[in-house]
Write a protein that holds these residues in place. Structure first.
Motif, PDB file in Angstrom:
ATOM      1  N   ILE A 127       1.149  -1.145   0.144  1.00  0.00           N
ATOM      2  CA  ILE A 127       0.183   0.537  -0.344  1.00  0.00           C
ATOM      3  C   ILE A 127       1.020   1.753   0.095  1.00  0.00           C
ATOM      4  O   ILE A 127       0.348   1.775  -0.561  1.00  0.00           O
ATOM      5  N   THR A 128       1.636   0.916   0.755  1.00  0.00           N
ATOM      6  CA  THR A 128       3.149   2.541   0.995  1.00  0.00           C
ATOM      7  C   THR A 128       3.661   2.142  -0.525  1.00  0.00           C
ATOM      8  O   THR A 128       4.286   3.549  -0.404  1.00  0.00           O
ATOM      9  N   ALA A 152      -9.444  -6.974   9.896  1.00  0.00           N
ATOM     10  CA  ALA A 152      -7.894  -6.490   9.599  1.00  0.00           C
ATOM     11  C   ALA A 152      -7.966  -5.233   8.605  1.00  0.00           C
ATOM     12  O   ALA A 152      -7.171  -4.381   9.004  1.00  0.00           O
ATOM     13  N   LEU A 153      -8.314  -5.522   7.543  1.00  0.00           N
ATOM     14  CA  LEU A 153      -8.786  -4.011   6.806  1.00  0.00           C
ATOM     15  C   LEU A 153      -8.958  -2.696   7.461  1.00  0.00           C
ATOM     16  O   LEU A 153      -8.880  -1.537   7.370  1.00  0.00           O
ATOM     17  N   ASN A 154     -10.303  -3.007   8.388  1.00  0.00           N
ATOM     18  CA  ASN A 154     -10.968  -2.244   8.689  1.00  0.00           C
ATOM     19  C   ASN A 154     -10.295  -1.776   9.891  1.00  0.00           C
ATOM     20  O   ASN A 154     -10.042  -0.349  10.253  1.00  0.00           O
ATOM     21  N   GLN A 155      -9.333  -2.334  10.676  1.00  0.00           N
ATOM     22  CA  GLN A 155      -8.885  -1.853  11.581  1.00  0.00           C
ATOM     23  C   GLN A 155      -7.631  -1.060  11.394  1.00  0.00           C
ATOM     24  O   GLN A 155      -7.222  -0.647  12.421  1.00  0.00           O
ATOM     25  N   TRP A 160      -3.122   4.310   6.781  1.00  0.00           N
ATOM     26  CA  TRP A 160      -3.376   4.345   5.525  1.00  0.00           C
ATOM     27  C   TRP A 160      -3.509   5.774   4.845  1.00  0.00           C
ATOM     28  O   TRP A 160      -4.881   6.630   5.041  1.00  0.00           O
ATOM     29  N   SER A 161      -3.298   6.641   3.979  1.00  0.00           N
ATOM     30  CA  SER A 161      -3.817   8.161   3.883  1.00  0.00           C
ATOM     31  C   SER A 161      -4.197   7.499   2.141  1.00  0.00           C
ATOM     32  O   SER A 161      -4.043   8.900   1.331  1.00  0.00           O
ATOM     33  N   LEU A 177     -11.044   4.866   5.629  1.00  0.00           N
ATOM     34  CA  LEU A 177     -10.678   3.997   7.347  1.00  0.00           C
ATOM     35  C   LEU A 177     -10.165   5.159   7.188  1.00  0.00           C
ATOM     36  O   LEU A 177      -8.529   4.250   8.280  1.00  0.00           O
ATOM     37  N   LEU A 178      -9.209   6.523   6.738  1.00  0.00           N
ATOM     38  CA  LEU A 178      -8.765   7.200   7.980  1.00  0.00           C
ATOM     39  C   LEU A 178      -8.370   7.654   9.923  1.00  0.00           C
ATOM     40  O   LEU A 178      -7.492   7.671   9.892  1.00  0.00           O
TER      41      LEU A 178
END
Length: 198
Positions: A127-128, A152-155, A160-161, A177-178
């Protein structure tokens, strides 16, 4: 479908000419920018395979595909997978199919389960640093069919921006999800992908 470029010219041999209508209608300003965009799709099943195919046909620059499953006969109700792909890792079968659709798209398959600590670190790195230029990607699409991966993605999404879209119940929905929130705040139509990218 390989062309190496996007042209607004309306011709039978231009796979993007119908898509350029979005620009002419004012839906997007510079459709060509999609060539520089990177999306990561977690889950290449029913929702994820269709999403990957649509983005590939639109000419996105790069797709990173993540799934830990293999293709089974039970997947044949989807047009995306073929009987000859049974037993293949879904991400590898997806790359095979998507390359045949549009070889201009850079495809990166990752056969892994994102709910493990080590694999989640790999996901975070993609992602980064996983874009075409080595920087942050533009969009994460959560197309998983299990609660653990979605959680897991939500937590961890607040790290991530980047825009994150979740696909519960066979449709994509936008979720920011910021900060701490749950998936499913806004329905995401096909054309809305372009607003996220451009």
């Amino acid at each position: 479908m390989a062309t190496g470029r996007i042209s607004a010219e309306v011709r039978d041999d231009n796979p993007y000419s119908r898509l350029m209508a979005l620009q002419k209608m004012g839906v997007v300003n510079e459709y060509e920018k999609i060539l520089d965009k990177t999306a990561l799709i977690v889950g290449v099943g029913g929702v994820g395979s269709v999403t990957a195919e649509m983005l590939t046909r639109c000419g996105i620059g790069k797709l990173i595909l993540i799934d830990y499953d293999t293709v089974e006969l039970a997947n044949m109700n989807r047009l995306f997978y073929q009987p000859s792909q049974c037993g293949m890792k879904k991400v590898n079968a997806a790359v095979e199919t998507l390359t045949n659709i549009n070889s201009d798209v850079e495809l990166e398959p990752l056969h892994m389960n994102i709910t493990t600590v080590d694999n989640f670190d790999i996901l975070l790195n993609k992602i980064t640093n996983g874009s075409k230029t080595g920087g942050q990607i533009d969009l994460v699409l959560c197309c998983v069919d299990n609660f653990e991966a979605r959680l897991a993605l939500n937590q961890h999404g607040r790290w991530w921006s980047v825009a994150v879209a979740c696909g519960p119940h066979g449709k994509c929905q936008l979720a920011e999800l910021l900060s701490s929130c749950s998936c499913g705040q806004l329905d995401l139509s096909f054309s809305f992908f372009f607003f996220l990218f451009l």
